[in-house]
Scaffold this motif. Structure first.
Motif, PDB file in Angstrom:
ATOM      1  N   LEU A 487       0.837  -1.243   0.208  1.00  0.00           N
ATOM      2  CA  LEU A 487       0.103   0.063  -0.314  1.00  0.00           C
ATOM      3  C   LEU A 487       0.787   1.422   0.020  1.00  0.00           C
ATOM      4  N   GLY A 488       0.534   1.758  -1.063  1.00  0.00           N
ATOM      5  CA  GLY A 488       1.338   3.587  -1.036  1.00  0.00           C
ATOM      6  C   GLY A 488       0.300   4.679  -0.929  1.00  0.00           C
ATOM      7  N   GLY A 489       0.844   5.801  -0.122  1.00  0.00           N
ATOM      8  CA  GLY A 489      -0.494   6.940  -0.371  1.00  0.00           C
ATOM      9  C   GLY A 489       0.141   8.363  -0.271  1.00  0.00           C
ATOM     10  N   TYR A 490      -1.255   8.875  -1.203  1.00  0.00           N
ATOM     11  CA  TYR A 490      -0.259  10.493  -1.791  1.00  0.00           C
ATOM     12  C   TYR A 490      -1.732  11.505  -1.182  1.00  0.00           C
ATOM     13  N   ASN A 491      -1.175  12.345  -0.951  1.00  0.00           N
ATOM     14  CA  ASN A 491      -2.367  13.387  -0.608  1.00  0.00           C
ATOM     15  C   ASN A 491      -2.599  14.060  -1.853  1.00  0.00           C
ATOM     16  N   LYS A 492      -4.349  13.894  -1.178  1.00  0.00           N
ATOM     17  CA  LYS A 492      -4.950  14.513  -2.550  1.00  0.00           C
ATOM     18  C   LYS A 492      -5.595  15.784  -1.967  1.00  0.00           C
ATOM     19  N   ALA A 493      -6.474  16.968  -2.582  1.00  0.00           N
ATOM     20  CA  ALA A 493      -6.842  17.829  -2.270  1.00  0.00           C
ATOM     21  C   ALA A 493      -8.432  17.403  -2.299  1.00  0.00           C
ATOM     22  N   THR A 494      -8.518  17.655  -0.847  1.00  0.00           N
ATOM     23  CA  THR A 494     -10.461  17.456  -0.931  1.00  0.00           C
ATOM     24  C   THR A 494     -11.558  18.542  -0.310  1.00  0.00           C
ATOM     25  N   ASN A 495     -12.390  18.546  -0.283  1.00  0.00           N
ATOM     26  CA  ASN A 495     -13.030  19.051   0.251  1.00  0.00           C
ATOM     27  C   ASN A 495     -14.020  18.194   1.657  1.00  0.00           C
ATOM     28  N   GLY A 496     -12.718  18.388   2.949  1.00  0.00           N
ATOM     29  CA  GLY A 496     -12.789  17.632   3.323  1.00  0.00           C
ATOM     30  C   GLY A 496     -12.145  18.170   5.176  1.00  0.00           C
ATOM     31  N   SER A 497     -12.808  19.748   5.071  1.00  0.00           N
ATOM     32  CA  SER A 497     -12.320  20.375   6.624  1.00  0.00           C
ATOM     33  C   SER A 497     -14.078  20.997   6.800  1.00  0.00           C
ATOM     34  N   ARG A 498     -13.995  21.566   7.743  1.00  0.00           N
ATOM     35  CA  ARG A 498     -15.078  22.086   8.694  1.00  0.00           C
ATOM     36  C   ARG A 498     -15.008  22.959   9.498  1.00  0.00           C
ATOM     37  N   LEU A 499     -15.581  24.011   9.590  1.00  0.00           N
ATOM     38  CA  LEU A 499     -14.905  24.975  10.388  1.00  0.00           C
ATOM     39  C   LEU A 499     -16.060  25.699  11.101  1.00  0.00           C
TER      40      LEU A 499
END
Length: 705
Positions: A487-499
């Motif tokens: 398994l390998g991972g990389y960062n990907k931009a998402t709409n995943g933050s709540r404020l």
């Protein structure tokens, strides 16, 4: 400090609350800075403190041969030394500005034309540490240059009552950032680096000896902006309407070469997840926005009502059709209201004036270039790692399997922020108190989230290589191997933050107290901010079983709130004392941060599901998983103290500035920040935390000729 000069600023307008529909990408108001555009005497300023020296000069004079024309010119120089012992963090900045202003008057219209050109440069030159530069081999040099050209046109029509004016604003700026570095790299042991930018199997380059690495970062960002706006006015009895309608377009593109270096001679080995990429290969970003707004003012008896309502539409254009954002308009409605009550007679001399207001609005924040066009991710897996002890440079061989992943999220949407507020203003005898409460929320903020995939590769058995029989690197043709997956991972931009933010702000300003010659200003705020995720979060663990890393085969996915709640309360009390007959001005401020706190959300550490390298699929995490030899390690142990509230008690500072007017042309000022302080020690988790404060002194000298 690096790029902005404050000496040629004429006015600063702070717009708070729900922003006008004219402005996009704003949630906390706007600071509108206007530069000086009028006749002024020659002004010069010199400022010195323990960390920097600044000189600036400016003048505004009439333009020869032009009717009603003014030229403003200014120049500034800053030598900043945040740490005089370390010249790698010091810098020098120079800025200059040339602005013209012409007014044309005709029978039916007038026009104001105001072009300007600005230059800012930061000259760090070559920097080196004489104790660590390996015989003048290591060098570091950076330069920053920025040129901006602006053009502002304003047409007014005195004979047309409905049209207040038409305004056209254009601007373009080019920036040149260049950083070069040369470094002597001396490996403590052999290193391997990838030697290709493509996918597939290939041999890595081995580094055995010291070498000189050359690195270049070349950025040439360019920005262009056009805005056209019309202001109109209509009156119908007691109701007055001021409307505005307009549109704007912005363009952003970087024409630089980006990071330029030799793959086989990097500044540091390791971190193979990327390759050099030219900035000029990244597409341009274009924003289009249109808006319409009306401000209605109506008198209802002795009351006065002000309503501001508008809507803004904005879109990103010119994107690839795969982006859901391409050519899609997002609407931001906004409304503000203010009710002014009749003055209340409380005495013979003063009346109490009360105004209540509120508003609600939405703001769309478009993603930036790095979110929309990220660098590709490279996954390099070592299939064979053979180091020949007898002849390392001739017979060693490292074989790599490389994968390239597109990190672009074509489903990325804009971040949408909703904000509402209530406020009250009280005015009595020149004294004013303003109190407001606001609340804003956003569930689609931008966040980088790890994206994991299963990668297949060959694991060659290096024990089958007979080193004494080699005449060169070993061949892979007859070398046994095992097919494996990791398994390998990389960062990907998402709409995943709540404020979620809420707070209370207040400000009080008194009239000048004549016996004391003083105006009292008191401002403060309480804020509570919640930052967390709005999607599930994958996490890796560091445990190993039988010499195998758990994260190579299993990745846990956790459905928890991985965030914190922050709170703070601060006040600032300022006394502005002026004694004209002595030519003295005293500015004293008492700043107090009453407390700050941080508390993490509770997490039990148990995953909701997990990824398995063998099939690359997601599987539910069950009670049986907790007993599995490998899967049981996906439960992340979290100590109970992790969720305790961490509070920092009050910190109190006294700042003083004294300005003395000497004659007609000279002002001398002395300032001392944190002249007095009260920062008591406090206990945190059984430990004593001690705080130290460093006072900050300086002086200013201003000439006006």
């Amino acid at each position: 400090m690096r790029s902005i000069s404050t000496d040629d600023i004429e006015s600063v307008e702070v717009v708070r609350g729900i922003p006008s529909a004219e402005y996009g990408n704003l949630t906390s108001g706007i600071v509108n800075i206007k530069k000086v555009r009028k006749l002024t005497p020659l002004n010069a300023r010199f400022k010195a403190d323990g960390y920097s020296k600044l000189f600036s000069a400016g003048k505004g004079f009439a333009l020869p041969g032009a009717e009603d024309g003014v030229v403003n010119v200014d120049v500034g120089y800053l030598d900043s030394k945040p740490d005089p012992r370390n010249n790698l963090v010091n810098y020098k900045r120079m800025n200059t500005s040339l602005r013209f202003t012409w007014n044309y008057n005709h029978d039916n219209w007038t026009m104001r034309y105001a072009p300007g050109i600005d230059y800012t440069g930061s000259f760090d030159n070559a920097k080196e540490d004489p104790e660590l530069n390996y015989g003048n081999t290591d060098t570091y040099k950076s330069t920053y240059n920025r040129v901006a050209l602006t053009n502002n046109f304003l047409w007014t029509f005195p004979k047309v009552k409905a049209v207040k004016g038409i305004e056209l604003n254009t601007s373009a700026n080019a920036q040149f950032d260049r950083l070069t570095r040369r470094k002597l790299v001396a490996p403590q042991r052999y290193m391997i680096v990838p030697s290709t930018t493509g996918e597939g199997e290939h041999d890595a380059t081995l580094l055995f000896k010291e070498y000189v690495a050359d690195y270049l970062s070349d950025g040439k960002p360019f920005n262009a902006f056009i805005k056209l706006k019309g202001d109109f006015s209509f009156t119908n009895g007691p109701v007055k309407n001021n409307a505005k309608v307009g549109g704007e377009w912005s363009y952003t593109k970087n024409f630089g070469r980006g990071q330029v270096y030799d793959l086989t001679r990097p500044l540091a080995a390791g971190g193979w997840s990327s390759r050099p990429r030219a900035y000029k290969d990244i597409p341009a970003l274009q924003n289009v926005g249109v808006f319409i707004e009306d401000v209605m003012t109506a008198k209802i008896g002795r009351h006065k009502l002000e309503l501001m309502g508008g809507i803004r539409a904005m879109a990103l254009v010119g994107l690839d059709k795969r982006y859901v954002l391409n050519n899609k308009f997002y609407l931001d409605p906004r409304i503000n209201g203010l009710w002014n009550f009749p003055a209340i007679d409380l005495g013979k001399t003063h009346n109490l004036e009360i105004a209540l207001g509120g508003g609600i609005g939405w703001t769309t924040k478009m993603p930036t270039l790095d979110y929309l066009f990220p660098d590709a991710y490279y996954k390099d897996i070592v299939q064979l790692g053979y180091y020949d002890v007898l002849n390392p440079e001739q017979n060693s061989r490292f074989n790599i399997r490389s994968y390239i992943e597109d990190r672009t999220n074509y489903e990325l949407r804009p971040a949408r922020n909703k904000k509402w507020e209530l406020r009250a203003d009280f005015t009595y005898g020149g004294n004013r108190l303003s109190v407001s409460y606001f609340c804003e929320s956003m569930n689609t903020g931008f966040r980088y989230v790890a994206n994991y995939t299963s990668y297949a590769y060959k694991e060659y058995d290096a024990s089958k290589i007979t080193g004494s029989a080699l005449q060169g690197p070993p061949s892979l043709d007859d070398l046994p191997y095992t097919d494996k997956k990791i398994l390998g991972g990389y960062n990907k931009a998402t709409n995943g933050s709540r404020l979620l933010k809420e707070g209370v702000e207040f400000q009080f300003r008194s009239q000048r107290i004549k016996p004391l010659r003083t105006v009292v200003n008191l401002s403060g705020a309480w804020f509570r901010s919640t930052y967390t995720n709005s999607i599930r979060m994958p996490r890796t663990v560091s445990e190993m079983v039988d010499g195998q890393s758990i994260s190579d085969s299993y990745i846990g996915i956790y459905n928890w709130d991985d965030g914190n709640v922050y709170q703070q309360f601060n006040t600032n009390l300022m006394f502005d004392t002026q004694i004209p007959e002595w030519g003295l001005i005293f500015s004293t401020s008492l700043q107090c941060m009453w407390f700050t706190s941080k508390q993490a959300f509770y997490r039990d550490g148990v995953p909701e599901s997990y990824l398995w390298a063998e099939d690359g699929q997601e599987h539910p995490y069950t009670e049986a998983s907790k007993e599995d030899l490998y899967l049981q390690h996906l439960i992340i142990p979290i100590s109970s103290g992790t969720f305790d509230k961490y509070t920092v008690p009050m910190a109190f500072y006294v700042n003083l500035k004294v300005t003395k007017k000497i004659g007609k042309y000279l002002n001398l000022a002395f300032f001392a920040n944190k002249l007095l302080d009260y920062t008591p020690d406090f206990k945190s988790r059984g430990l004593t935390v001690r705080r130290n404060v460093e006072p900050y002194f300086g002086m200013e000298l201003n000439f006006s000729l």
